[in-house]
Write a protein that holds these residues in place. Sequence first.
Motif, PDB file in Angstrom:
ATOM      1  N   GLN A  91     -17.427  -4.250 -74.320  1.00  0.00           N
ATOM      2  CA  GLN A  91     -17.938  -4.639 -73.012  1.00  0.00           C
ATOM      3  C   GLN A  91     -16.934  -4.225 -71.945  1.00  0.00           C
ATOM      4  N   VAL A  92     -17.405  -3.463 -70.971  1.00  0.00           N
ATOM      5  CA  VAL A  92     -16.552  -3.013 -69.871  1.00  0.00           C
ATOM      6  C   VAL A  92     -17.107  -3.565 -68.567  1.00  0.00           C
ATOM      7  N   GLY A  93     -16.274  -4.298 -67.849  1.00  0.00           N
ATOM      8  CA  GLY A  93     -16.686  -4.880 -66.584  1.00  0.00           C
ATOM      9  C   GLY A  93     -15.662  -4.611 -65.505  1.00  0.00           C
ATOM     10  N   SER A  94     -15.983  -4.999 -64.306  1.00  0.00           N
ATOM     11  CA  SER A  94     -15.089  -4.767 -63.174  1.00  0.00           C
ATOM     12  C   SER A  94     -13.877  -5.684 -63.221  1.00  0.00           C
ATOM     13  N   ASP A  95     -12.819  -5.272 -62.555  1.00  0.00           N
ATOM     14  CA  ASP A  95     -11.653  -6.144 -62.437  1.00  0.00           C
ATOM     15  C   ASP A  95     -12.001  -7.408 -61.672  1.00  0.00           C
ATOM     16  N   LEU A  96     -13.015  -7.322 -60.813  1.00  0.00           N
ATOM     17  CA  LEU A  96     -13.434  -8.498 -60.057  1.00  0.00           C
ATOM     18  C   LEU A  96     -14.079  -9.540 -60.971  1.00  0.00           C
ATOM     19  N   LEU A  97     -14.917  -9.096 -61.916  1.00  0.00           N
ATOM     20  CA  LEU A  97     -15.498 -10.034 -62.883  1.00  0.00           C
ATOM     21  C   LEU A  97     -14.399 -10.645 -63.739  1.00  0.00           C
ATOM     22  N   GLY A  98     -13.423  -9.835 -64.135  1.00  0.00           N
ATOM     23  CA  GLY A  98     -12.296 -10.364 -64.905  1.00  0.00           C
ATOM     24  C   GLY A  98     -11.530 -11.403 -64.131  1.00  0.00           C
ATOM     25  N   ALA A  99     -11.308 -11.142 -62.850  1.00  0.00           N
ATOM     26  CA  ALA A  99     -10.600 -12.108 -62.009  1.00  0.00           C
ATOM     27  C   ALA A  99     -11.386 -13.409 -61.907  1.00  0.00           C
ATOM     28  N   ALA A 100     -12.698 -13.301 -61.716  1.00  0.00           N
ATOM     29  CA  ALA A 100     -13.536 -14.494 -61.573  1.00  0.00           C
ATOM     30  C   ALA A 100     -13.516 -15.346 -62.839  1.00  0.00           C
ATOM     31  N   ARG A 101     -13.631 -14.699 -63.992  1.00  0.00           N
ATOM     32  CA  ARG A 101     -13.630 -15.460 -65.244  1.00  0.00           C
ATOM     33  C   ARG A 101     -12.258 -16.061 -65.534  1.00  0.00           C
ATOM     34  N   ALA A 102     -11.201 -15.352 -65.155  1.00  0.00           N
ATOM     35  CA  ALA A 102      -9.849 -15.878 -65.359  1.00  0.00           C
ATOM     36  C   ALA A 102      -9.560 -17.052 -64.442  1.00  0.00           C
ATOM     37  N   LEU A 103     -10.055 -16.992 -63.225  1.00  0.00           N
ATOM     38  CA  LEU A 103      -9.762 -18.028 -62.228  1.00  0.00           C
ATOM     39  C   LEU A 103     -10.697 -19.228 -62.338  1.00  0.00           C
ATOM     40  N   CYS A 104     -11.983 -18.965 -62.505  1.00  0.00           N
ATOM     41  CA  CYS A 104     -12.986 -20.027 -62.437  1.00  0.00           C
ATOM     42  C   CYS A 104     -13.468 -20.499 -63.799  1.00  0.00           C
ATOM     43  N   HIS A 105     -13.215 -19.703 -64.837  1.00  0.00           N
ATOM     44  CA  HIS A 105     -13.712 -20.001 -66.181  1.00  0.00           C
ATOM     45  C   HIS A 105     -15.235 -20.161 -66.152  1.00  0.00           C
ATOM     46  N   LEU A 122     -18.445 -14.185 -55.106  1.00  0.00           N
ATOM     47  CA  LEU A 122     -18.977 -15.512 -55.381  1.00  0.00           C
ATOM     48  C   LEU A 122     -19.416 -15.513 -56.831  1.00  0.00           C
ATOM     49  N   TYR A 123     -18.945 -16.487 -57.607  1.00  0.00           N
ATOM     50  CA  TYR A 123     -19.118 -16.520 -59.064  1.00  0.00           C
ATOM     51  C   TYR A 123     -19.856 -17.795 -59.443  1.00  0.00           C
ATOM     52  N   ASP A 124     -20.854 -17.672 -60.338  1.00  0.00           N
ATOM     53  CA  ASP A 124     -21.691 -18.832 -60.673  1.00  0.00           C
ATOM     54  C   ASP A 124     -21.269 -19.541 -61.961  1.00  0.00           C
ATOM     55  N   GLY A 125     -20.139 -19.154 -62.533  1.00  0.00           N
ATOM     56  CA  GLY A 125     -19.689 -19.750 -63.780  1.00  0.00           C
ATOM     57  C   GLY A 125     -19.834 -18.831 -64.963  1.00  0.00           C
ATOM     58  N   GLN A 126     -20.544 -17.710 -64.765  1.00  0.00           N
ATOM     59  CA  GLN A 126     -20.708 -16.718 -65.823  1.00  0.00           C
ATOM     60  C   GLN A 126     -20.657 -15.294 -65.282  1.00  0.00           C
ATOM     61  N   ASP A 127     -21.324 -15.087 -64.149  1.00  0.00           N
ATOM     62  CA  ASP A 127     -21.399 -13.745 -63.578  1.00  0.00           C
ATOM     63  C   ASP A 127     -21.199 -13.779 -62.062  1.00  0.00           C
ATOM     64  N   ILE A 128     -20.958 -12.613 -61.514  1.00  0.00           N
ATOM     65  CA  ILE A 128     -20.845 -12.464 -60.063  1.00  0.00           C
ATOM     66  C   ILE A 128     -22.240 -12.467 -59.456  1.00  0.00           C
ATOM     67  N   VAL A 129     -22.437 -13.276 -58.415  1.00  0.00           N
ATOM     68  CA  VAL A 129     -23.745 -13.335 -57.768  1.00  0.00           C
ATOM     69  C   VAL A 129     -23.721 -12.743 -56.365  1.00  0.00           C
ATOM     70  N   GLN A 130     -22.546 -12.557 -55.804  1.00  0.00           N
ATOM     71  CA  GLN A 130     -22.431 -11.927 -54.484  1.00  0.00           C
ATOM     72  C   GLN A 130     -21.023 -11.359 -54.332  1.00  0.00           C
ATOM     73  N   LEU A 267      -2.952 -17.045 -59.302  1.00  0.00           N
ATOM     74  CA  LEU A 267      -2.355 -16.491 -60.511  1.00  0.00           C
ATOM     75  C   LEU A 267      -1.768 -15.116 -60.222  1.00  0.00           C
ATOM     76  N   GLU A 268      -0.694 -14.781 -60.912  1.00  0.00           N
ATOM     77  CA  GLU A 268      -0.125 -13.443 -60.742  1.00  0.00           C
ATOM     78  C   GLU A 268      -0.985 -12.398 -61.441  1.00  0.00           C
ATOM     79  N   THR A 269      -1.452 -12.725 -62.657  1.00  0.00           N
ATOM     80  CA  THR A 269      -2.324 -11.816 -63.402  1.00  0.00           C
ATOM     81  C   THR A 269      -3.457 -12.618 -64.040  1.00  0.00           C
ATOM     82  N   PRO A 270      -4.581 -11.967 -64.340  1.00  0.00           N
ATOM     83  CA  PRO A 270      -5.715 -12.681 -64.935  1.00  0.00           C
ATOM     84  C   PRO A 270      -5.642 -12.817 -66.453  1.00  0.00           C
TER      85      PRO A 270
END
Length: 279
Positions: A91-105, A122-130, A267-270
């Motif tokens: 699975q390959v995703g954006s660094d933004l999705l990685g940041a969201a999952r690392a920060l918001c779980h 804007l993250y809904d708990g699983q995916d980016i919505v905006q 966080l310094e890194t995700p």
Amino acid sequence: MILIADSGSTKTEWRTIAPGGQIGQARTIGFNPFYQDSETIAAELQKSLLPTIDGVVSSIHYYGSGCAGPESCGVVEKALRTIFPEAETVQVGSDLLGAARALCHHEEGIACILGTGSNACLYDGQDIVQTSGSLGFWLGDEGSGGYLGKTLVTRYLHNELPEELREKFQRRYKAVDRLTVLDHAYKQPFPNRYFASFSKFLFDNRAHPVAYQMVYEAFELFIDKYIRKFDRRAELPIHFVGSVAFYYSDILRRVVSDRGLTVQRILETPIAGLTLYHN
């Protein structure tokens, strides 16, 4: 074994999770499918990453800069499947999705990146919505290390720095002149990395009012361009990840507070957060 990657323009942090729960780690250069093809990425992985992997990789979760759509994600996926043909899931995703999952779980929130580049979502708990629609280094990346460095170098070349800062800059970067900067900006690869390298000068001199103001105004611009586009910004937690957010956290918190908002996690890194998310 699970393999997780957080890849920025400068470096890639890797984690492995073995069946027994043991965590392994490695680091390679950064990758960006806008600048590198599958063969180039695979060659670097073969040299720098594969020797550090002890076991069979069954699934890969890769988050990286430049992975903004099917085509660019496909470049990275092809390289990963070349090096790890036994992996059932890639699975390959954006660094933004990685940041969201690392920060918001698994919770809602606003996730922001302030590193070599910048972005927010804007993250809904699983995916980016905006998203706020980052335009990359030349047209955007406000508040990032690349933006800070570009602003600093531009002011230096235009003789707009106070004398004391200008003298410090000259002593530290003796080889920096107009032609050198233009060559790195328009002819050399990864201009974002080149300009981001100058942002440390602002950090080291942030006690100077002009340096402090440059950073403050860059973060103000980030909030205006990115966070203010989210209607629910006042009710959702706002988190940041990235070297710029981490090391300039005192200024960043001040700017966000002055705008009537609140920062929660920085966080310094995700990679640690992503390891928890996927474990």
